[in-house]
Write a protein that holds these residues in place. Structure first.
Motif, mmCIF file in Angstrom:
data_model
loop_
_atom_site.group_PDB
_atom_site.id
_atom_site.type_symbol
_atom_site.label_atom_id
_atom_site.label_comp_id
_atom_site.label_asym_id
_atom_site.label_seq_id
_atom_site.Cartn_x
_atom_site.Cartn_y
_atom_site.Cartn_z
ATOM 1 N N PRO A 190 9.759 -2.051 15.064
ATOM 2 C CA PRO A 190 10.289 -1.560 16.373
ATOM 3 C C PRO A 190 10.377 0.250 16.407
ATOM 4 O O PRO A 190 10.688 0.700 17.425
ATOM 5 N N TYR A 191 10.298 0.740 15.219
ATOM 6 C CA TYR A 191 10.452 1.983 15.186
ATOM 7 C C TYR A 191 9.223 2.957 15.672
ATOM 8 O O TYR A 191 9.481 4.128 16.311
ATOM 9 N N LYS A 192 8.064 2.305 15.332
ATOM 10 C CA LYS A 192 6.559 2.944 16.071
ATOM 11 C C LYS A 192 5.852 1.846 16.176
ATOM 12 O O LYS A 192 5.515 0.960 15.038
ATOM 13 N N LEU A 193 5.440 1.468 17.034
ATOM 14 C CA LEU A 193 5.044 0.180 17.356
ATOM 15 C C LEU A 193 3.384 -0.112 16.689
ATOM 16 O O LEU A 193 2.827 -1.279 16.941
ATOM 17 N N ASP A 194 2.766 1.020 16.461
ATOM 18 C CA ASP A 194 1.476 0.784 15.527
ATOM 19 C C ASP A 194 1.819 0.880 14.192
ATOM 20 O O ASP A 194 0.859 0.928 13.315
ATOM 21 N N ARG A 195 2.912 0.999 13.703
ATOM 22 C CA ARG A 195 3.303 0.827 12.108
ATOM 23 C C ARG A 195 3.570 -0.331 11.635
ATOM 24 O O ARG A 195 4.018 -1.436 12.394
ATOM 25 N N LYS A 462 -0.137 2.626 9.277
ATOM 26 C CA LYS A 462 -0.454 2.128 10.516
ATOM 27 C C LYS A 462 -1.082 0.577 10.345
ATOM 28 O O LYS A 462 -1.795 0.009 9.294
ATOM 29 N N ILE A 463 -0.836 -0.286 11.355
ATOM 30 C CA ILE A 463 -1.389 -1.639 11.362
ATOM 31 C C ILE A 463 -3.005 -1.527 11.684
ATOM 32 O O ILE A 463 -3.651 -0.742 12.344
ATOM 33 N N ASP A 464 -3.671 -2.098 10.714
ATOM 34 C CA ASP A 464 -5.183 -2.001 10.768
ATOM 35 C C ASP A 464 -5.730 -3.380 10.666
ATOM 36 O O ASP A 464 -5.909 -4.149 9.323
ATOM 37 N N ARG A 533 8.619 3.510 19.811
ATOM 38 C CA ARG A 533 7.798 4.480 20.190
ATOM 39 C C ARG A 533 6.455 3.970 20.178
ATOM 40 O O ARG A 533 5.900 3.207 19.638
ATOM 41 N N ALA A 534 5.625 4.399 21.324
ATOM 42 C CA ALA A 534 4.117 3.931 21.768
ATOM 43 C C ALA A 534 3.363 4.608 20.510
ATOM 44 O O ALA A 534 3.610 5.757 20.021
ATOM 45 N N PRO A 535 2.310 4.115 20.409
ATOM 46 C CA PRO A 535 1.367 4.780 19.340
ATOM 47 C C PRO A 535 0.605 6.015 19.925
ATOM 48 O O PRO A 535 0.711 6.171 21.070
ATOM 49 N N ASP A 536 0.617 6.943 18.875
ATOM 50 C CA ASP A 536 -0.195 8.116 19.296
ATOM 51 C C ASP A 536 -1.027 8.639 18.205
ATOM 52 O O ASP A 536 -1.227 8.061 17.412
ATOM 53 N N VAL A 537 -1.875 9.689 18.380
ATOM 54 C CA VAL A 537 -2.529 10.282 17.389
ATOM 55 C C VAL A 537 -2.092 10.728 16.207
ATOM 56 O O VAL A 537 -2.596 11.104 15.112
ATOM 57 N N GLY A 538 -0.842 11.035 16.233
ATOM 58 C CA GLY A 538 -0.068 11.933 15.063
ATOM 59 C C GLY A 538 0.613 10.738 14.123
ATOM 60 O O GLY A 538 0.061 9.588 14.010
ATOM 61 N N LEU A 539 1.444 11.030 13.154
ATOM 62 C CA LEU A 539 1.897 10.275 12.347
ATOM 63 C C LEU A 539 2.627 9.137 12.907
ATOM 64 O O LEU A 539 2.533 8.036 12.336
#
Length: 539
Positions: A190-195, A462-464, A533-539
């Motif tokens: 929930p802190y960053k949704l792609d993590r 990041k989730i992969d 926070r939505a995914p982005d290209v940064g950390l």
């Protein structure tokens, strides 16, 4: 100082240790039915971040009841959890249970009317399923509550639902896929949704962090309470093996498996721990807890509890894998000193360099898991696989659902390997000796320490789903192999991603660890709610 190189997950059953399409939830009430895809909260809800004591005060003076609180969390799950996929299913009888509790004359205790989520490893004798995230167990019907569910119900808690997890508690694959199960899809942080939500109790971690319940219950073989607590800015308590009964829980590695609370505050975690402890007739390991269990762990909490404490910094192996985690840990160490603790730095675990790569880990995990899961499946009620071999075949026949992203090479390797009892006993003895007498106990005794501290793990990766998540390092292995307790508490943020600090001690030292963690929490006040926070290209 040895810096471990990244490697496949040590939580998988041989090293033990993005969004996917939603899996249809089985017969019980779907967690995400009727949703419009999820919506992050624009403003805090009425009960966000409130602790158990405040919620009970509101109930006592008539401003709140169990039905209203349960309905609040059910609505919040419906609204927010499609972003997270942290709740695998909700209890269709939750409101009825809450209504019954509201009708009782006297509260049963501090958990009366408190909605709690359980990891999908605990049997509940109701209309919910118990599946470890697998479709293979959808036909199973249990005869009785697990020890954990029974104690929660007796204490007046409302079992709100079950949380997603790494399928089979991370044992499905040799590749790290934290928070993925066939039934639940991929849980997000929930802190960053792609993590990554980090390790197998990931659904509990994300749900508690997002205020979808009052608190939750996780399980840990090696890091699966501590690491998701770190990644989701929570307090996680991994108790001494045997303090909390595991009867009615899908088995993993019994010599290491712990059951513990995950909560937003140390006090709430202490309340839950006091509810869970006790001798369990279905778990022989709990016999050793006689004389070591406490019904009220809150009595050990002291805001000045760091004054005069002796705390050692375990640097070798447990620092150096993440400069973000190191920086946050250094700030935490300064806070410990400022609060009156004597910090011994370094206070390295003598065997630290041996523990992560012990050959005996594989022997113990394979031996215990294979026998445990075969016995569990053989005795399960319903149309389910009757052995590990049948489970593997089920997954092959249902590959479109079960093996869409995650291979079952973990289960297959466990099935293929075979170790005798003598080899197992020798390996278990070595694990215990190096982690206990020559490890944690040795450094505590040498420096006359109350506890050790180290960063819990680095910021979540990041989730992969295609290649698997990256696991950079962590500190859970000594306590895991020893069967000793540890508590992770929020310590800081790296670019908005949480990082925790672990307090680790000897057997049955939960009162001391909770006292130290509570005083640290009060001195630092790190916890803050997530921002989705939505995914982005940064950390």
């Amino acid at each position: 100082m040895r810096t471990p190189a990244p490697r496949p997950s040590r939580r998988s059953l041989l090293a033990l240790g993005s969004a996917a399409a939603a899996a249809p939830v089985l017969g019980a009430t779907p967690a995400h039915a009727g949703t419009g895809g999820g919506q992050a909260p624009d403003a805090p809800d009425d009960f966000d971040e409130l602790d158990i004591a405040e919620l009970r005060r509101r109930m006592a003076d008539g401003r709140l009841d169990a039905v209203r609180l349960t309905r609040h969390y059910l609505e919040r799950i419906e609204r927010i959890d499609p972003l997270l996929r942290s709740v695998i299913e909700v209890n269709p009888d939750a409101l009825r249970e809450a209504r019954k509790l509201d009708g009782e004359r006297r509260p049963r205790g501090p958990l009366h009317g408190m909605p709690v989520l359980l990891k999908d490893m605990f049997e509940t004798a109701d209309r919910m399923h118990t599946t470890a995230g697998s479709y293979a167990l959808e036909g199973m019907r249990v005869r009785a509550d697990s020890a954990v569910a029974a104690r929660l119900r007796a204490a007046g808690a409302v079992i709100l639902g079950k949380t997603n997890l790494s399928e089979w508690a991370g044992g499905m694959s040799l590749t790290h896929h934290a928070g993925w199960s066939a039934r639940g899809g991929q849980t997000a942080n929930p802190y960053k949704l792609d993590r990554s939500p980090h390790e197998s109790s990931s659904g509990t971690g994300a749900a508690v962090a997002a205020n979808l319940c009052v608190a939750g219950i996780g399980t840990e073989t090696n890091g699966s309470i501590l690491d998701p607590s770190s990644a989701n800015c929570l307090v996680g308590v991994k108790p001494t093996v045997g303090l909390v009964g595991r009867g009615g829980m899908i088995p993993g590695v019994p010599s290491q498996d712990s059951v513990g609370p995950m909560a937003r505050t140390v006090r709430d975690a202490a309340i839950l721990l006091g509810t869970l402890v006790g001798v369990d007739p279905r778990d022989p390991a709990t016999e050793a807890s006689r004389g070591h269990q406490h019904r009220d762990y809150t009595r050990f909490l002291d805001p000045g509890g760091l004054r005069g404490a002796r705390i050692g910094v375990a640097r070798d192996v447990y620092f150096g894998y993440s400069h973000h985690a190191d920086e946050i840990a250094e700030q935490a160490i300064a806070a410990l000193r400022a609060a009156g603790a004597t910090v011994v730095d370094p206070a390295d675990i003598p065997t630290a360099g041996q523990l992560d790569d012990l050959p005996g880990q594989v022997v113990v995990q394979v031996y215990e898991f294979k026998r445990g899961i075969n016995a569990y499946l053989a005795g399960a009620a319903g149309d389910v696989p009757r052995s590990l071999a049948e489970l593997i075949e089920f997954n092959r026949e249902n590959a479109d659902r079960e093996l869409r992203y995650v291979r079952q090479d973990g289960l297959e390797t466990v099935h293929r390997l075979e170790y005798g009892e003598a080899e197992y006993r020798e390996a278990l003895g070595v694990n215990h000796r190096l982690a206990r007498a020559e490890g944690i106990d040795a450094v505590l005794r040498r420096h006359r320490l109350d506890a050790l501290v180290m960063p819990t793990s680095g910021p979540p990766a990041k989730i992969d789903l295609i290649r698997g998540d990256t696991y950079g390092g962590g500190s859970s292995t000594p306590a895991a192999l020893a069967g000793y307790p540890a508590v992770s508490v929020p310590a800081g943020f790296a670019f908005g991603l949480p990082v925790g600090l672990t307090f680790m001690g000897t057997a049955w030292s939960e009162p001391t660890l909770l006292r130290l963690a509570y005083a640290y929490e009060r001195a630092t006040a790190v916890r803050r709610p997530p921002e989705y926070r939505a995914p982005d290209v940064g950390l």
